[in-house]
Enzyme design. Structure first.
Site, mmCIF file in Angstrom:
data_model
loop_
_atom_site.group_PDB
_atom_site.id
_atom_site.type_symbol
_atom_site.label_atom_id
_atom_site.label_comp_id
_atom_site.label_asym_id
_atom_site.label_seq_id
_atom_site.Cartn_x
_atom_site.Cartn_y
_atom_site.Cartn_z
ATOM 1 N N HIS A 141 1.061 -1.277 -0.289
ATOM 2 C CA HIS A 141 0.040 -0.128 -0.019
ATOM 3 C C HIS A 141 0.860 1.279 -0.007
ATOM 4 O O HIS A 141 0.668 2.307 -0.830
ATOM 5 C CB HIS A 141 -0.944 -0.058 1.172
ATOM 6 C CG HIS A 141 -1.580 1.315 1.409
ATOM 7 N ND1 HIS A 141 -3.020 1.358 1.101
ATOM 8 C CD2 HIS A 141 -1.370 2.399 2.091
ATOM 9 C CE1 HIS A 141 -3.234 2.665 1.415
ATOM 10 N NE2 HIS A 141 -2.343 3.133 2.055
ATOM 11 N N GLU A 142 1.811 1.316 0.998
ATOM 12 C CA GLU A 142 2.609 2.352 0.955
ATOM 13 C C GLU A 142 3.662 2.558 -0.101
ATOM 14 O O GLU A 142 3.846 3.799 -0.644
ATOM 15 C CB GLU A 142 3.683 2.306 2.088
ATOM 16 C CG GLU A 142 3.035 2.244 3.313
ATOM 17 C CD GLU A 142 2.073 3.407 3.798
ATOM 18 O OE1 GLU A 142 2.415 4.587 3.181
ATOM 19 O OE2 GLU A 142 1.317 3.241 4.458
ATOM 20 N N HIS A 150 1.772 4.403 -3.009
ATOM 21 C CA HIS A 150 1.678 5.996 -2.854
ATOM 22 C C HIS A 150 3.026 6.443 -3.626
ATOM 23 O O HIS A 150 3.020 7.592 -4.450
ATOM 24 C CB HIS A 150 1.663 6.263 -1.379
ATOM 25 C CG HIS A 150 0.276 6.442 -0.733
ATOM 26 N ND1 HIS A 150 -0.678 6.898 -1.115
ATOM 27 C CD2 HIS A 150 0.272 5.702 0.378
ATOM 28 C CE1 HIS A 150 -1.832 6.784 -0.301
ATOM 29 N NE2 HIS A 150 -1.012 5.809 0.896
ATOM 30 N N GLU A 186 -5.732 6.921 -1.104
ATOM 31 C CA GLU A 186 -5.621 5.744 -0.448
ATOM 32 C C GLU A 186 -6.289 4.808 -1.065
ATOM 33 O O GLU A 186 -6.088 3.605 -0.874
ATOM 34 C CB GLU A 186 -6.247 6.221 0.805
ATOM 35 C CG GLU A 186 -5.514 7.270 1.638
ATOM 36 C CD GLU A 186 -4.183 6.768 2.276
ATOM 37 O OE1 GLU A 186 -3.818 5.435 2.227
ATOM 38 O OE2 GLU A 186 -3.244 7.522 2.501
#
Length: 416
Positions: A278-279, A282, A357
């Protein structure tokens, strides 16, 4: 007139507090729809009865404190203006030196100290609530240390900003807001470089991830995503909280992927890998750079509106005890207006953040091909943080920079 303004302002704040209390505790419904009962979205399937009760209580209290804090700040700045406190601070500063830079430091210190003292009860109440519900593990001494670090870090940064801002106000009577915005661009980028290596370590200790096998797995994922990461950092948050988190901060060579040690202790490797993916999402989708661009755009609009608003307020400068915009005594007015604008803009900025997100969640599921771990991660985050799965509408638009857990779990389930 001053007493009337003060009474009306305090009454309006108290009335707002009563209305928000009624909304959060009696009118808003945070339960999941009946059609989702028994599914992976239903908190009763992954939280026990006590956790459900504590989650409902804690969320309502924290949401109320959130909605009370910004108007409380506005009330403080307004009263400081109309009772002449700001003008008194300016007089004290003027007596200390003829140099603008020293006057700025003296004035800002007194205003910052007054703000710290007045807002301290609300800050302490928020900490006490988190401690009572076992979200915070931080004792008073440690918490107070962080509060004092906050005070001096904010003072140092605001001293730079205020000194430059009021010098620009004196030099550019009408276009100071544009000059301030232009100078804010390099300052913002510089702070993005500074934050992870200078400011963050003031609060916590950062070190390379101790679990080298897990770090190898994370770095292999980073390599597949063409992310030039050499380390994953761990931070000792267990001394302060039971919550779980991970984040990306900084830009360029100073960018860091950081895992809280609570996350490492309470989640499985598969869940941690999902969070790391997930990070990485970004980073791959350049959300940090879009965030900087969006912040600078909003700053331009916000400074322009603030300048126009301050000019209109000068029609009542006698009541506000301010000689002019370029006088230091107008700083509470500047803070008041910018704070109101930031709060008003938060539904938009939160919506953008939720979109990013969601994109990062989607990227993580595509990278890991492990929707089951995604669902389990979201459930664990909900349970450990005593979060609401489906918060009330006002809470969502003003507080949530992430999609609600209901939305995240439903998307993960649908991708199976």
């Amino acid at each position: 007139m001053v007493r009337k303004w003060a009474f009306n302002a305090v009454f309006a704040y108290l009335l707002f507090g009563v209305l928000m209390y009624a909304y959060l505790f009696y009118l808003a419904d945070a339960s999941v729809p009946h059609s989702l009962k028994g599914t992976s979205v239903d908190p009763s399937t992954f939280m026990n009865h006590r956790e459900l009760m504590l989650s409902e209580e804690y969320s309502k209290i924290k949401n109320l404190l959130f909605f009370l804090s910004s108007p409380y700040e506005w009330l403080f700045y307004f009263l400081v203006l109309i009772f002449g406190v700001s003008r008194t601070f300016e007089k004290w500063a003027e007596k200390t030196s003829r140099f603008h830079i020293i006057r700025s430091a003296v004035y800002l210190f007194w205003l910052s100290l007054a703000s710290f003292i007045v807002t301290f009860p609300l800050s302490y109440l928020s900490h006490s609530v988190s401690k009572a519900y076992h979200i915070s593990t931080q004792n008073f001494h440690s918490w107070m240390k962080d509060e004092l670090i906050d005070f001096w870090v904010n003072f140092a940064l605001m001293f730079i900003v205020v000194t430059v801002l009021y010098a620009l106000m004196k030099k550019f009577k009408k276009r100071w807001w544009l000059a301030a915005w232009i100078l804010s661009i390099p300052f913002t980028i510089f702070m993005m470089f500074l934050q992870p290596v200078v400011i963050d370590p003031l609060y916590n200790d950062f070190y390379p991830l101790k679990d080298k096998q897990l770090e190898t797995k994370i770095l292999e994922m980073a390599a597949k995503a063409d992310i030039p990461a050499k380390h994953v950092y761990e931070v000792n948050m267990s001394e302060k909280t039971n919550s779980l988190n991970a984040y990306v901060t900084g830009i360029g060579s100073n960018s860091r992927i950081v895992l809280w040690d609570t996350t490492l202790e309470k989640l499985s490797d598969k869940e941690i890998l999902f969070i790391m993916a997930h990070e990485m999402g970004h980073y791959v989708e350049k959300h940090i750079y879009f965030g900087i661009a969006g912040y600078l755009l909003l700053s331009l609009v916000g400074l322009w509106i603030t300048a126009k608003w301050m000019e209109k307020c000068m029609a009542r400068k006698n009541e506000l005890k301010v000689k002019g915009i370029s006088n230091l005594s107008s700083l509470p007015l500047f803070f008041l207006l910018t704070s109101i604008l930031l709060f008003a803009a938060s539904p938009l900025t939160n919506w953008v953040s939720r979109y990013e997100e969601t994109r990062a969640d989607r990227y993580a599921m595509e990278m890991t091909h492990d929707s089951a771990s995604a669902v389990k991660t979201f459930q664990d985050l909900t349970r450990t943080g005593l979060s609401e799965v489906d918060p009330p509408w006002l809470v969502k638009i003003f507080r949530y920079g992430h999609p609600t857990m209901r939305e995240r779990i439903e998307r993960a389930d649908s991708s199976k």
